[in-house]
Design a protein around this motif. Structure first.
Motif, PDB file in Angstrom:
ATOM      1  N   SER A   4      28.575  52.755-136.882  1.00 34.02           N
ATOM      2  CA  SER A   4      27.740  51.610-137.525  1.00 34.02           C
ATOM      3  C   SER A   4      28.521  50.689-138.518  1.00 34.02           C
ATOM      4  O   SER A   4      29.558  51.093-138.990  1.00 34.02           O
ATOM      5  CB  SER A   4      26.572  52.113-138.114  1.00 34.02           C
ATOM      6  OG  SER A   4      25.675  52.734-137.434  1.00 34.02           O
ATOM      7  N   GLN A  47      20.743  47.448-135.892  1.00 32.93           N
ATOM      8  CA  GLN A  47      20.005  48.799-135.994  1.00 32.93           C
ATOM      9  C   GLN A  47      18.899  48.661-137.259  1.00 32.93           C
ATOM     10  O   GLN A  47      17.967  49.204-137.100  1.00 32.93           O
ATOM     11  CB  GLN A  47      21.224  49.666-136.416  1.00 32.93           C
ATOM     12  CG  GLN A  47      21.813  49.819-135.111  1.00 32.93           C
ATOM     13  CD  GLN A  47      23.014  50.947-135.616  1.00 32.93           C
ATOM     14  OE1 GLN A  47      23.478  50.915-136.812  1.00 32.93           O
ATOM     15  NE2 GLN A  47      23.551  51.524-134.819  1.00 32.93           N
ATOM     16  N   SER A  48      19.297  47.921-138.255  1.00 31.31           N
ATOM     17  CA  SER A  48      18.540  47.583-139.496  1.00 31.31           C
ATOM     18  C   SER A  48      18.703  46.492-140.207  1.00 31.31           C
ATOM     19  O   SER A  48      20.001  45.746-140.174  1.00 31.31           O
ATOM     20  CB  SER A  48      18.443  48.982-140.298  1.00 31.31           C
ATOM     21  OG  SER A  48      19.686  49.260-140.712  1.00 31.31           O
ATOM     22  N   TYR A  49      18.098  45.991-141.092  1.00 29.08           N
ATOM     23  CA  TYR A  49      18.118  45.055-141.959  1.00 29.08           C
ATOM     24  C   TYR A  49      17.555  45.382-143.341  1.00 29.08           C
ATOM     25  O   TYR A  49      16.659  46.135-143.612  1.00 29.08           O
ATOM     26  CB  TYR A  49      17.624  43.679-141.635  1.00 29.08           C
ATOM     27  CG  TYR A  49      15.856  43.881-141.618  1.00 29.08           C
ATOM     28  CD1 TYR A  49      15.333  43.291-142.752  1.00 29.08           C
ATOM     29  CD2 TYR A  49      15.314  44.322-140.272  1.00 29.08           C
ATOM     30  CE1 TYR A  49      13.949  43.658-142.762  1.00 29.08           C
ATOM     31  CE2 TYR A  49      13.966  44.479-140.548  1.00 29.08           C
ATOM     32  CZ  TYR A  49      13.315  44.147-141.345  1.00 29.08           C
ATOM     33  OH  TYR A  49      11.765  44.206-141.717  1.00 29.08           O
ATOM     34  N   SER A  50      18.160  44.728-144.397  1.00 28.07           N
ATOM     35  CA  SER A  50      17.511  44.685-145.853  1.00 28.07           C
ATOM     36  C   SER A  50      17.912  43.704-146.662  1.00 28.07           C
ATOM     37  O   SER A  50      18.909  42.723-146.067  1.00 28.07           O
ATOM     38  CB  SER A  50      17.987  46.129-146.472  1.00 28.07           C
ATOM     39  OG  SER A  50      19.477  46.101-146.825  1.00 28.07           O
ATOM     40  N   GLY A  95      14.201  49.431-139.950  1.00 33.67           N
ATOM     41  CA  GLY A  95      14.957  49.558-138.690  1.00 33.67           C
ATOM     42  C   GLY A  95      14.516  48.647-137.733  1.00 33.67           C
ATOM     43  O   GLY A  95      13.427  48.118-137.740  1.00 33.67           O
ATOM     44  N   SER A  96      15.412  48.229-137.016  1.00 36.92           N
ATOM     45  CA  SER A  96      14.901  47.394-135.859  1.00 36.92           C
ATOM     46  C   SER A  96      16.066  47.276-134.921  1.00 36.92           C
ATOM     47  O   SER A  96      17.377  47.021-135.041  1.00 36.92           O
ATOM     48  CB  SER A  96      14.887  45.792-136.606  1.00 36.92           C
ATOM     49  OG  SER A  96      14.592  44.984-135.630  1.00 36.92           O
ATOM     50  N   SER A  97      15.586  47.773-133.702  1.00 41.73           N
ATOM     51  CA  SER A  97      16.542  47.721-132.632  1.00 41.73           C
ATOM     52  C   SER A  97      16.502  46.501-131.729  1.00 41.73           C
ATOM     53  O   SER A  97      15.602  46.416-130.994  1.00 41.73           O
ATOM     54  CB  SER A  97      16.405  48.898-131.688  1.00 41.73           C
ATOM     55  OG  SER A  97      17.480  49.016-130.779  1.00 41.73           O
ATOM     56  N   THR A 125      22.789  46.326-140.447  1.00 42.79           N
ATOM     57  CA  THR A 125      23.564  47.158-139.901  1.00 42.79           C
ATOM     58  C   THR A 125      23.432  47.023-138.273  1.00 42.79           C
ATOM     59  O   THR A 125      22.447  46.945-137.856  1.00 42.79           O
ATOM     60  CB  THR A 125      22.980  48.605-140.572  1.00 42.79           C
ATOM     61  OG1 THR A 125      23.191  48.661-141.967  1.00 42.79           O
ATOM     62  CG2 THR A 125      24.030  49.758-139.807  1.00 42.79           C
ATOM     63  N   TYR A 126      24.725  47.264-137.857  1.00 46.21           N
ATOM     64  CA  TYR A 126      24.706  47.152-136.316  1.00 46.21           C
ATOM     65  C   TYR A 126      25.828  47.870-135.824  1.00 46.21           C
ATOM     66  O   TYR A 126      26.718  48.536-136.372  1.00 46.21           O
ATOM     67  CB  TYR A 126      24.938  45.542-135.907  1.00 46.21           C
ATOM     68  CG  TYR A 126      26.084  44.920-136.350  1.00 46.21           C
ATOM     69  CD1 TYR A 126      27.237  44.834-135.491  1.00 46.21           C
ATOM     70  CD2 TYR A 126      26.524  44.666-137.684  1.00 46.21           C
ATOM     71  CE1 TYR A 126      28.454  44.268-135.854  1.00 46.21           C
ATOM     72  CE2 TYR A 126      27.838  43.978-138.039  1.00 46.21           C
ATOM     73  CZ  TYR A 126      28.726  43.754-137.039  1.00 46.21           C
ATOM     74  OH  TYR A 126      29.935  43.302-137.450  1.00 46.21           O
TER      75      TYR A 126
END
Length: 129
Positions: A4, A47-50, A95-97, A125-126
């Protein structure tokens, strides 16, 4: 193939209306809209964001995490309204794919309904499967 990777972007790299630049963040001057485009390469997978935000106890902040394709068609990956957020720095994320296709672009859209909403750093995150 790769582990990641975290991409950090400051909200000041965006564009919009009625948000003002401050020291490391942006702040709404009233009802306001702001967009932050984040480039990804074809085949990379979100994969995710914030992101960091700061309220004033009365203002609401709505956001959308969107992907636009080459014909400007929008796919919404996430959306939420942060209601009456406290006057302190907070973190929103999930999370987000999503795997990016050729020519697609991630755009995070923020809308404040009143003054004093602040947006700071954004972390994505990717990986590269």
């Amino acid at each position: 193939k790769h582990g990641s990777i975290v991409k950090n972007v400051n909200a000041q790299h965006g564009n919009g209306s009625s948000f003002n630049y401050a020291s490391g963040y942006i702040v709404s001057g009233g009802a306001a809209t702001w967009w932050v485009a984040v480039p990804f390469d074809e085949g990379e997978r979100l994969q995710s964001y914030s992101f960091r935000y700061y309220g004033d106890g009365a203002a609401d902040l709505t956001y959308e995490v969107n992907v636009y394709d080459t014909s400007a068609a929008k796919t919404t990956l996430a959306t939420a309204t942060l209601t009456n957020s406290p006057a302190a720095w907070n973190t929103e994320g999930a999370g987000s794919s999503h795997t990016f296709a050729s020519g697609s672009c991630l755009v995070i859209e923020f809308a404040a309904n009143a003054a004093n909403s602040r947006i700071g750093n954004i972390s994505l995150t990717y990986d590269r499967p």
